[in-house]
Design a protein around this motif. Structure first.
Motif, PDB file in Angstrom:
ATOM      1  N   THR A 197       8.730   0.157   2.707  1.00 19.78           N
ATOM      2  CA  THR A 197       8.895   1.425   2.012  1.00 19.78           C
ATOM      3  C   THR A 197       9.749   2.365   2.858  1.00 19.78           C
ATOM      4  N   TRP A 198      10.207   3.427   2.239  1.00 16.37           N
ATOM      5  CA  TRP A 198      10.934   4.491   2.933  1.00 16.37           C
ATOM      6  C   TRP A 198      10.009   5.691   3.042  1.00 16.37           C
ATOM      7  N   ILE A 199      10.040   6.373   4.195  1.00 12.86           N
ATOM      8  CA  ILE A 199       9.239   7.577   4.382  1.00 12.86           C
ATOM      9  C   ILE A 199      10.104   8.726   4.881  1.00 12.86           C
ATOM     10  N   ASP A 200       9.721   9.926   4.509  1.00 13.21           N
ATOM     11  CA  ASP A 200      10.262  11.170   5.037  1.00 13.21           C
ATOM     12  C   ASP A 200       9.256  11.621   6.084  1.00 13.21           C
ATOM     13  N   CYS A 201       9.700  11.876   7.311  1.00 11.46           N
ATOM     14  CA  CYS A 201       8.737  12.216   8.358  1.00 11.46           C
ATOM     15  C   CYS A 201       9.386  13.062   9.443  1.00 11.46           C
ATOM     16  N   TYR A 202       8.544  13.569  10.314  1.00 15.02           N
ATOM     17  CA  TYR A 202       8.978  14.255  11.524  1.00 15.02           C
ATOM     18  C   TYR A 202       8.527  13.427  12.712  1.00 15.02           C
ATOM     19  N   GLN A 203       9.424  13.182  13.649  1.00 15.10           N
ATOM     20  CA  GLN A 203       9.039  12.531  14.895  1.00 15.10           C
ATOM     21  C   GLN A 203       8.374  13.582  15.767  1.00 15.10           C
ATOM     22  N   LEU A 204       7.272  13.204  16.416  1.00 18.61           N
ATOM     23  CA  LEU A 204       6.495  14.151  17.217  1.00 18.61           C
ATOM     24  C   LEU A 204       6.640  13.878  18.705  1.00 18.61           C
ATOM     25  N   ASP A 205       6.529  14.944  19.499  1.00 15.34           N
ATOM     26  CA  ASP A 205       6.540  14.781  20.953  1.00 15.34           C
ATOM     27  C   ASP A 205       5.112  14.592  21.458  1.00 15.34           C
ATOM     28  N   PRO A 225       0.820  -1.217   0.000  1.00 10.73           N
ATOM     29  CA  PRO A 225       0.000   0.000   0.000  1.00 10.73           C
ATOM     30  C   PRO A 225       0.850   1.262   0.000  1.00 10.73           C
ATOM     31  N   ARG A 226       0.410   2.254  -0.725  1.00  8.86           N
ATOM     32  CA  ARG A 226       1.066   3.572  -0.711  1.00  8.86           C
ATOM     33  C   ARG A 226       0.609   4.311   0.545  1.00  8.86           C
ATOM     34  N   LEU A 227       1.492   5.140   1.059  1.00  6.62           N
ATOM     35  CA  LEU A 227       1.166   5.935   2.242  1.00  6.62           C
ATOM     36  C   LEU A 227       0.729   7.331   1.844  1.00  6.62           C
ATOM     37  N   HIS A 233       3.064  16.556  22.630  1.00  4.53           N
ATOM     38  CA  HIS A 233       2.151  17.655  22.289  1.00  4.53           C
ATOM     39  C   HIS A 233       1.828  17.680  20.797  1.00  4.53           C
ATOM     40  N   GLY A 234       2.465  16.800  20.030  1.00  4.68           N
ATOM     41  CA  GLY A 234       2.252  16.789  18.589  1.00  4.68           C
ATOM     42  C   GLY A 234       3.190  17.709  17.827  1.00  4.68           C
ATOM     43  N   ASP A 235       4.219  18.233  18.513  1.00  3.79           N
ATOM     44  CA  ASP A 235       5.203  19.104  17.863  1.00  3.79           C
ATOM     45  C   ASP A 235       6.339  18.277  17.285  1.00  3.79           C
ATOM     46  N   ALA A 236       6.827  18.675  16.123  1.00  5.70           N
ATOM     47  CA  ALA A 236       7.947  17.991  15.487  1.00  5.70           C
ATOM     48  C   ALA A 236       9.215  18.231  16.300  1.00  5.70           C
ATOM     49  N   THR A 237       9.965  17.150  16.562  1.00  6.99           N
ATOM     50  CA  THR A 237      11.208  17.278  17.317  1.00  6.99           C
ATOM     51  C   THR A 237      12.423  16.888  16.489  1.00  6.99           C
ATOM     52  N   GLU A 238      12.202  16.093  15.438  1.00  7.85           N
ATOM     53  CA  GLU A 238      13.329  15.617  14.634  1.00  7.85           C
ATOM     54  C   GLU A 238      12.828  15.166  13.268  1.00  7.85           C
ATOM     55  N   LYS A 239      13.557  15.546  12.204  1.00 10.58           N
ATOM     56  CA  LYS A 239      13.219  15.067  10.865  1.00 10.58           C
ATOM     57  C   LYS A 239      13.949  13.743  10.649  1.00 10.58           C
ATOM     58  N   ARG A 240      13.242  12.750  10.083  1.00 17.78           N
ATOM     59  CA  ARG A 240      13.827  11.416   9.918  1.00 17.78           C
ATOM     60  C   ARG A 240      13.402  10.801   8.589  1.00 17.78           C
ATOM     61  N   GLN A 241      14.214   9.880   8.114  1.00 10.56           N
ATOM     62  CA  GLN A 241      13.854   8.999   7.003  1.00 10.56           C
ATOM     63  C   GLN A 241      13.843   7.595   7.590  1.00 10.56           C
ATOM     64  N   ARG A 272       4.789  12.341  11.839  1.00  8.91           N
ATOM     65  CA  ARG A 272       3.981  12.999  10.811  1.00  8.91           C
ATOM     66  C   ARG A 272       4.678  12.714   9.485  1.00  8.91           C
ATOM     67  N   VAL A 273       4.053  11.900   8.647  1.00 12.20           N
ATOM     68  CA  VAL A 273       4.635  11.540   7.352  1.00 12.20           C
ATOM     69  C   VAL A 273       4.467  12.707   6.394  1.00 12.20           C
ATOM     70  N   ILE A 274       5.593  13.106   5.792  1.00 11.57           N
ATOM     71  CA  ILE A 274       5.588  14.168   4.796  1.00 11.57           C
ATOM     72  C   ILE A 274       5.308  13.554   3.426  1.00 11.57           C
ATOM     73  N   ARG A 275       6.046  12.477   3.138  1.00 12.09           N
ATOM     74  CA  ARG A 275       5.883  11.799   1.843  1.00 12.09           C
ATOM     75  C   ARG A 275       6.549  10.429   1.893  1.00 12.09           C
ATOM     76  N   GLU A 276       6.110   9.587   1.006  1.00 18.55           N
ATOM     77  CA  GLU A 276       6.758   8.300   0.788  1.00 18.55           C
ATOM     78  C   GLU A 276       7.871   8.537  -0.231  1.00 18.55           C
ATOM     79  N   LEU A 277       9.022   7.944   0.000  1.00 20.69           N
ATOM     80  CA  LEU A 277      10.161   8.125  -0.913  1.00 20.69           C
ATOM     81  C   LEU A 277      10.073   7.063  -2.014  1.00 20.69           C
ATOM     82  N   THR A 278       9.422   7.416  -3.091  1.00 20.48           N
ATOM     83  CA  THR A 278       9.111   6.460  -4.157  1.00 20.48           C
ATOM     84  C   THR A 278      10.277   6.211  -5.106  1.00 20.48           C
ATOM     85  N   ASP A 279      11.354   6.972  -4.999  1.00 20.65           N
ATOM     86  CA  ASP A 279      12.500   6.774  -5.881  1.00 20.65           C
ATOM     87  C   ASP A 279      13.401   5.630  -5.407  1.00 20.65           C
TER      88      ASP A 279
END
Length: 99
Positions: free
Chosen positions: A47-55, A8-10, A57-65, A32-39
């Protein structure tokens, strides 16, 4: 929507990641998924995803793949917590007298 291999696509959104999404999540995290890395060409079911890890409170604390199994990702609704509501309420004097 699915990939050619049936995985399934995200869609962007907030997800809870546990061991069902990948063994690396022994302690669940919220992202919070920004996008699926389809390349990239991961193995079947992954699959690989580009996302932000949330605390909490729902605030982004770190960008991750992350390398995950989409079928193990659980979508969740996270209501934003206003900054004013994040402070702990002041302790009453009676709590100090008894504690």
């Amino acid at each position: 929507m699915t990939r050619e291999d049936g995985t399934p696509r995200l869609t962007p959104g907030v997800y809870l990641l546990t061991r069902e999404a990948s063994p690396q999540f022994g302690s669940p995290i919220l992202v919070r998924v920004i996008r699926e890395l389809t390349d990239r060409h991961p193995p079947y079911g992954w699959t690989w995803i580009d996302c932000y890890q949330l605390d909490r409170h729902g605030d982004a604390t770190e960008k991750r793949q992350l390398f995950v199994m989409p079928q193990g990702m659980r979508p969740v609704n996270v209501a934003p917590v206003p900054y004013a509501a994040r402070r702990r309420p002041p302790r009453s004097r009676s709590a100090w007298a008894h504690g």
